[in-house]
Motif scaffolding. Structure first.
Motif, PDB file in Angstrom:
ATOM      1  N   UNK A 117       0.551  -1.087   0.242  1.00  0.00           N
ATOM      2  CA  UNK A 117      -0.147   0.017  -0.097  1.00  0.00           C
ATOM      3  C   UNK A 117       0.866   1.489  -0.327  1.00  0.00           C
ATOM      4  N   UNK A 118       0.625   2.052  -0.623  1.00  0.00           N
ATOM      5  CA  UNK A 118       0.668   3.876  -0.855  1.00  0.00           C
ATOM      6  C   UNK A 118      -0.186   4.275   0.190  1.00  0.00           C
ATOM      7  N   UNK A 119       0.219   5.140   0.642  1.00  0.00           N
ATOM      8  CA  UNK A 119      -0.610   6.005   1.510  1.00  0.00           C
ATOM      9  C   UNK A 119      -0.017   7.297   1.529  1.00  0.00           C
ATOM     10  N   UNK A 120      -1.100   8.131   0.761  1.00  0.00           N
ATOM     11  CA  UNK A 120      -0.233   9.781   0.754  1.00  0.00           C
ATOM     12  C   UNK A 120      -1.219  10.824   0.824  1.00  0.00           C
ATOM     13  N   UNK A 121      -0.734  12.275   1.278  1.00  0.00           N
ATOM     14  CA  UNK A 121      -1.215  13.244   1.880  1.00  0.00           C
ATOM     15  C   UNK A 121      -1.109  14.097   0.777  1.00  0.00           C
ATOM     16  N   UNK A 125      -0.349  12.069  -1.942  1.00  0.00           N
ATOM     17  CA  UNK A 125      -1.556  11.183  -2.696  1.00  0.00           C
ATOM     18  C   UNK A 125      -1.336  11.773  -3.935  1.00  0.00           C
ATOM     19  N   UNK A 126      -1.093  12.793  -4.717  1.00  0.00           N
ATOM     20  CA  UNK A 126      -1.284  12.700  -6.204  1.00  0.00           C
ATOM     21  C   UNK A 126       0.196  11.901  -6.839  1.00  0.00           C
ATOM     22  N   UNK A 127       1.233  11.851  -5.757  1.00  0.00           N
ATOM     23  CA  UNK A 127       2.476  11.117  -6.245  1.00  0.00           C
ATOM     24  C   UNK A 127       2.069   9.401  -5.955  1.00  0.00           C
ATOM     25  N   UNK A 128       1.674   9.426  -4.936  1.00  0.00           N
ATOM     26  CA  UNK A 128       1.183   7.856  -4.496  1.00  0.00           C
ATOM     27  C   UNK A 128       0.458   7.581  -5.397  1.00  0.00           C
ATOM     28  N   UNK A 129      -0.424   8.200  -6.282  1.00  0.00           N
ATOM     29  CA  UNK A 129      -1.208   7.243  -7.382  1.00  0.00           C
ATOM     30  C   UNK A 129      -0.099   7.214  -8.967  1.00  0.00           C
ATOM     31  N   UNK A 130       0.071   8.414  -9.465  1.00  0.00           N
ATOM     32  CA  UNK A 130       0.564   8.915  -9.828  1.00  0.00           C
ATOM     33  C   UNK A 130       1.735   7.112  -9.578  1.00  0.00           C
ATOM     34  N   UNK A 143      -5.657   7.784  -0.480  1.00  0.00           N
ATOM     35  CA  UNK A 143      -5.187   8.892  -0.522  1.00  0.00           C
ATOM     36  C   UNK A 143      -6.022  10.238   0.482  1.00  0.00           C
ATOM     37  N   UNK A 144      -5.286  10.560   1.472  1.00  0.00           N
ATOM     38  CA  UNK A 144      -5.802  11.803   2.057  1.00  0.00           C
ATOM     39  C   UNK A 144      -5.687  13.087   1.517  1.00  0.00           C
ATOM     40  N   UNK A 145      -6.922  13.396   1.255  1.00  0.00           N
ATOM     41  CA  UNK A 145      -6.673  14.901   1.380  1.00  0.00           C
ATOM     42  C   UNK A 145      -5.994  15.329  -0.212  1.00  0.00           C
ATOM     43  N   UNK A 146      -6.370  14.476  -1.346  1.00  0.00           N
ATOM     44  CA  UNK A 146      -5.253  14.719  -2.212  1.00  0.00           C
ATOM     45  C   UNK A 146      -4.977  15.574  -3.212  1.00  0.00           C
ATOM     46  N   UNK A 147      -3.884  16.244  -3.730  1.00  0.00           N
ATOM     47  CA  UNK A 147      -4.234  17.124  -4.951  1.00  0.00           C
ATOM     48  C   UNK A 147      -4.309  16.739  -5.783  1.00  0.00           C
ATOM     49  N   UNK A 148      -5.536  16.796  -6.886  1.00  0.00           N
ATOM     50  CA  UNK A 148      -5.677  16.885  -7.556  1.00  0.00           C
ATOM     51  C   UNK A 148      -5.190  17.278  -9.048  1.00  0.00           C
ATOM     52  N   UNK A 149      -5.056  18.356  -9.117  1.00  0.00           N
ATOM     53  CA  UNK A 149      -4.123  19.490 -10.228  1.00  0.00           C
ATOM     54  C   UNK A 149      -2.809  20.148  -9.841  1.00  0.00           C
ATOM     55  N   UNK A 150      -1.883  19.486  -9.493  1.00  0.00           N
ATOM     56  CA  UNK A 150      -0.841  19.987  -9.143  1.00  0.00           C
ATOM     57  C   UNK A 150       0.251  21.244  -9.860  1.00  0.00           C
TER      58      UNK A 150
END
Length: 278
Positions: A117-121, A125-130, A143-150
């Motif tokens: 698991x990757x847990x990103x804040x 959060x965006x880095x974890x997804x990418x 993904x906690x409070x994840x950025x959507x548009x870096x």
């Protein structure tokens, strides 16, 4: 048990802390034969560190380790105790650093490769997804409070005048960090919402209704895009009145507790499938 470590990534020295679950020795071998542990790697946010605001990541790692997970939290280059210049590295470097952290964690213990698991804040959060999109070893995302548009989200934090100064003078200062045009250019190369269909694993989204840094609406949009996939489930938890960093004791307890419960539910579901037969 906890151990401070240094992870080498290219010319960077990344400071980290690894948390071992009970029964797993620091030498990296399981406590009993055939026992493999799930892994969680924590990705901190913009100009953050592996401790987290109000020690959020320390508390999270310890709680998850008590629940049986091997947990690694680390500082991205130029943050916390790691070497490097954060504002000159860019988003692609953060993705590569995360993969290097995965390499380290997977090599230091007998990890169950089906439970990574990757847990990103926030930006993490965006880095974890990418990272998960590029690295098939990642099976789950939190993904906690994840950025959507870096690009837009980080420029909003730094300020448009800071971005303009970086373009004009070659750098700008924010919170003691020096950001170059290279950093901003890297943010513009990625659109996380458009990448969700490339990750086939399970996802947990958590966001606070009082987040004035990254809008809670992002989690609803993430949920919609994740549910368009043919594989993988997506769950969402909204924490009433929580801010961007879950800065009260009550909200910290909630975000950590909901994450633990979600991971435990996945374990139980996987166990049920293993015992199911026709």
């Amino acid at each position: 048990m906890e151990r401070h470590i240094t992870i080498k990534h290219e010319d960077l020295q990344l400071a980290g802390t690894i948390h071992y679950p009970e029964g797993v020795c620091s030498a990296g071998k399981q406590g009993q034969e055939g026992f493999r542990v799930p892994l969680v790697v924590i990705c901190h946010g913009f100009v953050g560190n592996r401790i987290g605001v109000d020690r959020l990541f320390v508390k999270t790692a310890r709680e998850l380790a008590l629940a049986g997970n091997l947990v690694l939290r680390f500082d991205y280059g130029g943050c916390g105790e790691s070497s490097g210049e954060y504002g000159d590295l860019g988003l692609e470097s953060m993705i590569a650093q995360t993969r290097t952290a995965l390499d380290y964690a997977l090599d230091c213990c007998d990890v169950d490769l089906s439970r990574v698991t990757l847990l990103g804040h926030s930006l993490g959060g965006a880095v974890a997804l990418l990272t998960a999109v590029k690295d098939r070893r990642v099976k789950r995302l939190v993904m906690w409070s994840a950025v959507g548009y870096p690009f837009n989200d980080i420029v909003k934090i730094i300020g448009r005048s800071g971005y303009d100064e970086s373009k004009l003078k070659g750098k700008t200062d924010y919170a003691g960090y020096s950001f170059t045009p290279k950093y901003f250019d890297s943010l513009g190369l990625y659109q996380p919402f458009q990448e969700t269909n490339r990750f086939a694993g399970d996802v947990l989204l958590i966001h606070g209704t009082s987040d004035d840094v990254i809008p809670v609406d992002y989690s609803f949009l993430y949920e919609k895009t994740f549910w368009l996939r043919s594989d993988g489930r997506c769950d969402k938890e909204i924490i009433f009145q929580a801010d961007h960093t879950y800065s009260t004791g009550t909200h910290q307890t909630q975000v950590i507790g909901k994450t633990k419960m979600w991971l435990r539910a996945l374990e139980e579901r996987q166990s049920d499938w293993q015992h199911w037969s026709i």
